[in-house]
Design an enzyme around this catalytic site. Structure first.
Site, short mmCIF file in Angstrom:
data_model
loop_
_atom_site.label_atom_id
_atom_site.label_comp_id
_atom_site.label_asym_id
_atom_site.label_seq_id
_atom_site.Cartn_x
_atom_site.Cartn_y
_atom_site.Cartn_z
CE LYS A 27 6.06 -5.21 -10.81
NZ LYS A 27 5.88 -6.78 -10.63
NE ARG B 123 12.04 -13.55 -11.29
CZ ARG B 123 11.19 -12.75 -11.83
NH1 ARG B 123 10.42 -12.69 -13.05
NH2 ARG B 123 11.16 -11.54 -11.39
CB SER C 176 4.49 -10.33 -15.54
OG SER C 176 4.01 -11.21 -14.70
O1 PNS Z 1 3.99 -9.25 -8.32
P1 PNS Z 1 4.63 -8.16 -7.78
O2 PNS Z 1 4.06 -6.81 -8.51
O3 PNS Z 1 6.04 -8.03 -7.48
O4 PNS Z 1 3.82 -7.96 -6.56
C1 PNS Z 1 3.98 -7.01 -5.42
C2 PNS Z 1 3.01 -6.77 -4.42
C3 PNS Z 1 1.64 -6.68 -5.25
C4 PNS Z 1 2.86 -8.12 -3.55
C5 PNS Z 1 3.26 -5.65 -3.70
O5 PNS Z 1 3.37 -4.47 -4.31
C6 PNS Z 1 2.20 -5.26 -2.46
O6 PNS Z 1 2.34 -6.26 -1.27
N1 PNS Z 1 1.07 -4.61 -2.66
C7 PNS Z 1 -0.06 -4.44 -1.62
C8 PNS Z 1 0.44 -2.99 -0.87
C9 PNS Z 1 1.38 -3.41 0.13
O7 PNS Z 1 1.21 -4.26 1.06
N2 PNS Z 1 2.59 -2.52 0.18
C10 PNS Z 1 3.52 -2.80 1.21
C11 PNS Z 1 4.34 -3.68 0.70
S1 PNS Z 1 5.81 -3.70 1.88
#
Ligand code: PNS
Length: 163
Positions: free
Chosen positions: A41, A91, A128
């Protein structure tokens, strides 16, 4: 003392996010709201602004703190905090499809467990990205996001219109 992490990009925080945090707090003594980078994102709000909006929205809530972890792996953040559980909201089936691989990967990497809470139907349509879109085109997002976020979105719209 039990602690969980509610991770997300929070770009920006919605009332759906706050509901998940509140319900996580009902399950754990402490909730760390972790602002992380989602490589999938492009962020609309800067990280400092997201954290500021979260802190303003969660002010006065006992046992809840907001921490920014930048571009780090969630499993590393949780290891550092000594936390073994993350809590996320679902959701819809689409959310499950999105969340499942992440939950499985996090469990594979470090044994981190993901606890899912079902979204309150009042916020099932709230994301969001949709509130950003609605506000950008002049729609009213009152009741979907905290007032401080609604005002920040309106300010961005006005700034963009003035450019
Ligand atoms: O609100 P979101 O964008 O759905 O949250 C996603 C988020 C930030 C929790 C995910 O992208 C994340 O954990 N990012 C940190 C990097 C990471 O650990 N990536 C591997 C996930 S398996």
């Amino acid at each position: 003392m039990t602690t969980c992490v509610c991770p997300g990009s929070y770009d920006p925080v919605t009332l759906g996010h706050l509901d998940v945090v509140e319900r996580a707090r009902g399950l754990f003594d402490e909730v760390v709201v972790a602002v992380l980078h989602n490589p999938g994102k492009a962020g609309a709000f800067g990280v400092d602004e997201r954290v500021g909006l979260l802190e303003a929205s969660l002010a006065g809530r006992d046992g809840v703190r907001v921490v920014e972890f930048g571009g780090r792996l969630l499993v590393d953040v949780c290891r550092e905090l000594g936390v073994a559980h993350v809590v996320k909201g679902l959701r819809s089936a689409a959310d499950y499809t999105y969340e499942l691989p992440m939950a499985l990967m996090n469990r594979h990497l470090s044994g981190l467990e993901t606890v899912f809470v079902t979204a309150d139907p009042r916020f099932q349509h709230v994301s969001s990205s949709l509130v950003k879109q609605v506000s950008a085109y002049g729609g009213d997002v009152t009741g979907l996001v905290p007032d401080v976020v609604r005002d920040a979105l309106a300010q961005r719209r006005d700034d963009d219109a003035g450019r």
